[in-house]
Design a protein around this motif. Structure first.
Motif, short mmCIF file in Angstrom:
data_model
loop_
_atom_site.label_atom_id
_atom_site.label_comp_id
_atom_site.label_asym_id
_atom_site.label_seq_id
_atom_site.Cartn_x
_atom_site.Cartn_y
_atom_site.Cartn_z
N GLN A 141 8.66 18.44 -14.49
CA GLN A 141 7.81 18.34 -13.31
C GLN A 141 8.62 18.09 -12.04
OE1 GLN A 141 4.84 19.18 -13.21
NE2 GLN A 141 3.85 18.85 -15.18
N THR A 142 9.71 17.33 -12.15
CA THR A 142 10.58 17.12 -10.99
C THR A 142 11.21 18.44 -10.57
OG1 THR A 142 11.07 14.84 -11.68
CG2 THR A 142 12.56 15.84 -10.08
N TYR A 143 11.61 19.24 -11.55
CA TYR A 143 12.18 20.56 -11.25
C TYR A 143 11.16 21.46 -10.56
CZ TYR A 143 13.15 25.47 -12.19
OH TYR A 143 13.29 26.83 -12.06
N LEU A 185 14.17 14.58 -4.64
CA LEU A 185 12.88 14.18 -5.22
C LEU A 185 13.06 13.10 -6.28
CD1 LEU A 185 11.02 17.60 -5.49
CD2 LEU A 185 10.65 15.75 -3.87
N TRP A 186 14.18 13.16 -6.97
CA TRP A 186 14.49 12.13 -7.98
C TRP A 186 14.52 10.75 -7.30
CZ3 TRP A 186 17.79 8.26 -9.36
CH2 TRP A 186 17.93 7.96 -10.71
N VAL A 187 15.20 10.69 -6.15
CA VAL A 187 15.32 9.43 -5.41
C VAL A 187 13.97 9.02 -4.80
CG1 VAL A 187 16.37 8.31 -3.41
CG2 VAL A 187 17.77 9.75 -4.90
N LEU A 188 13.25 10.00 -4.24
CA LEU A 188 11.95 9.70 -3.63
C LEU A 188 10.97 9.14 -4.66
CD1 LEU A 188 11.37 12.73 -1.22
CD2 LEU A 188 11.86 10.36 -0.60
N GLN A 189 10.96 9.74 -5.86
CA GLN A 189 10.06 9.24 -6.91
C GLN A 189 10.43 7.83 -7.33
OE1 GLN A 189 8.44 12.81 -9.61
NE2 GLN A 189 10.65 12.87 -9.42
N ALA A 190 11.73 7.58 -7.44
CA ALA A 190 12.18 6.23 -7.80
C ALA A 190 11.75 5.23 -6.74
CB ALA A 190 13.71 6.22 -7.95
N ALA A 191 11.81 5.66 -5.47
CA ALA A 191 11.41 4.77 -4.38
C ALA A 191 9.91 4.47 -4.44
CB ALA A 191 11.76 5.42 -3.03
N VAL A 192 9.11 5.52 -4.77
CA VAL A 192 7.66 5.31 -4.90
C VAL A 192 7.38 4.35 -6.04
CG1 VAL A 192 5.47 6.42 -5.46
CG2 VAL A 192 7.07 7.55 -3.91
#
Length: 500
Positions: A141-143, A185-192
């Motif tokens: 899904q991240t991809y 997006l990997w970093v943004l999701q971790a931040a969320v």
């Protein structure tokens, strides 16, 4: 009694979107099996809309769009595809209700309710399997979300096109631009994740409806360009008719079930918050048969209109948006699908490992740690290679289905036929050898054997690429897990008396 939760437990409870201390911790509960997140809920407040919103977030993604669109390109007529969709999603709805009840009644998440069938320690087997599958889906899904973001970037900065070519600047099957957007997006999701579940819940509530708005706008734009008469519910030529269509339709039904098999398996993680089983069932009905069918029809209408408007069939919504002559429309559409895909990642692939990995070591693994385990593992799997064409998509779904099916079969056989829906909640949290669910050193052999047999047999046709059989991997694994467990458990366990 209820204990005062420690600071290191607060983030665990946030994962459930409930206030700290929502799990009822009794002094008799063993700390090796317990924290405030895994303990039975004190209050269950979710209504039907909350469950409906969960399924909207799960369905409305690029992956859901591509999967639904692919069914209309199987060579079937539109009515046959719609029948397949309705049958498939009805099966998912029925099975989700079966999984929902034990967790809703007891107030515990999926890995904990598994202690009844697998043993208090044996429950780590399904938890780890489901957690590992969540890792794979997290990456996929991240991809897909990063691919949507690539469209926006290339539209705004066309000079970056060479960096989107895997032949020129590629590594492990992904171009440099893809690596950059995936990492972002990997970093943004971790931040969320790190902001806490209240923010995540608001984010998810926005995602599902937002995609509908963009989809309707996109369909409206295409209709204005091509006219109502251009709508065709057959995305490809009808090549299969009569009796020959039956196996293709069955394969389509199996694909729908496989696509939802992950969130369906651990749906108890969410149904436990339902204020009543009836509320959960209503939410499931609105979110599955009604919502999925509507989304599928909207998907195929949009896809069919790409032929007269753009001269070719586009089954990827992001690719469709990219062909519009408006930079604003492209950015809005692609960002919406990106956000929606992040939403499904949070729902299906973060909450699940948060509970699953926490169950392995309740006192050491928090929900943030569980989420980051999934996030790190997702990169190592190079998920873009798992979901880059229809053949690979089907192979991935079939492989995951082979392992998820037996877990489902064991859980349902145990709760409904062996236990007759009778569960001792406190016994799920004791390590005493005299405990009802301690079995042999914490493991229940029938459940472990049934899972192993079901998965091993189901994965054989997948690995052997016996397509006609492999597409039913979930059903094969589920059926074998169900039957083998039932046979073995009846010999070693004494079924509870039927309810009066």
């Amino acid at each position: 009694m209820t204990t005062t939760p420690g600071k290191h437990h607060e983030d665990l409870v946030e994962a459930a979107g409930m206030p700290v201390g929502s799990g009822v911790m009794k002094s008799s509960y063993d700390p090796r099996l317990t924290n405030e997140d895994l303990a039975p809920l004190k209050e269950q407040r979710w209504g039907s809309y909350n469950i409906f919103a969960f399924w909207m977030s799960d369905v409305h993604s690029v992956g859901g769009y591509v999967t639904a669109g692919s069914l209309f390109a199987l060579g079937l007529s539109s009515w046959q595809v719609l029948v397949s969709l309705v049958v498939g999603i009805t099966i998912v709805y029925f099975f989700c209700n079966l999984v929902a009840k034990p967790s809703q009644v007891t107030g515990v998440p999926y890995p904990v309710i598994n202690r009844v069938a697998f043993g208090v320690l044996g429950a780590n087997v399904p938890a780890i399997i489901r957690g590992a599958i969540a890792v794979a889906w997290y990456g996929i899904q991240t991809y897909l979300a990063s691919a949507a973001l690539d469209v926006v970037i290339l539209k705004l900065w066309p000079s970056l096109m060479p960096y989107a070519d895997v032949e020129q600047y590629g590594f492990l099957g992904l171009p440099l631009l893809g690596w950059c957007t995936y990492a972002l997006l990997w970093v943004l999701q971790a931040a969320v994740f790190w902001t806490g579940m209240e923010t995540i819940r608001k984010f998810i509530d926005f995602c599902g409806p937002a995609v509908y708005v963009v989809m309707f706008l996109l369909a409206g734009y295409l209709i204005s360009e091509a006219g109502w008469g251009a709508i065709d519910l057959n995305l490809g030529e009808v090549t299969v008719t009569g009796v020959d269509a039956i196996p293709v339709m069955l394969g389509a039904i199996a694909l729908v079930v496989s696509y939802f098999s992950g969130p369906m398996l651990n749906f108890g993680d969410f149904s436990r918050y339902g204020r009543s089983f009836k509320a959960v069932k209503v939410g499931n009905f609105l979110g599955l048969p009604i919502n999925f069918l509507m989304f599928s029809i909207l998907t195929v209408v949009t896809a069919s209109l790409t032929v007269p408007v753009f001269g070719e069939l586009l089954t990827d919504p992001v690719a469709t948006v990219a062909r519009i002559d408006s930079t604003f429309a492209i950015v809005l559409g692609a960002l919406t699908f990106t956000i929606a895909t992040i939403g499904i990642n949070i729902v299906a692939n973060f909450i699940s490992p948060a509970f699953d990995f926490s169950n392995v070591s309740p006192q050491k693994i928090s929900w943030r740690a569980g989420g980051m385990i999934a996030a790190v593992g997702s990169v190592l799997l190079t998920p873009w290679n798992l979901y880059n064409n229809p053949e690979v998509i089907h192979y991935t779904l079939e492989t995951l289905g082979a392992f998820i099916g037996p877990l489902f079969g064991v859980l349902i056989a145990d709760y409904y036929l062996i236990r007759r829906q009778q569960v001792d909640v406190d016994a799920m949290f004791t390590m005493s050898p005299a405990g009802k669910y301690f079995y042999k050193k914490g493991y229940n052999p029938p459940a472990i054997i049934a899972t192993a047999v079901g998965a091993a047999v189901a994965v054989i046709p997948v690995l052997g690429k016996i397509t006609d059989v492999a597409q039913y991997s979930w059903f094969i694994g589920c059926g074998l897990g169900f039957v083998v467990y039932l046979a073995l458990a009846k010999k070693s366990l004494h079924p509870a008396p039927a309810k009066s």
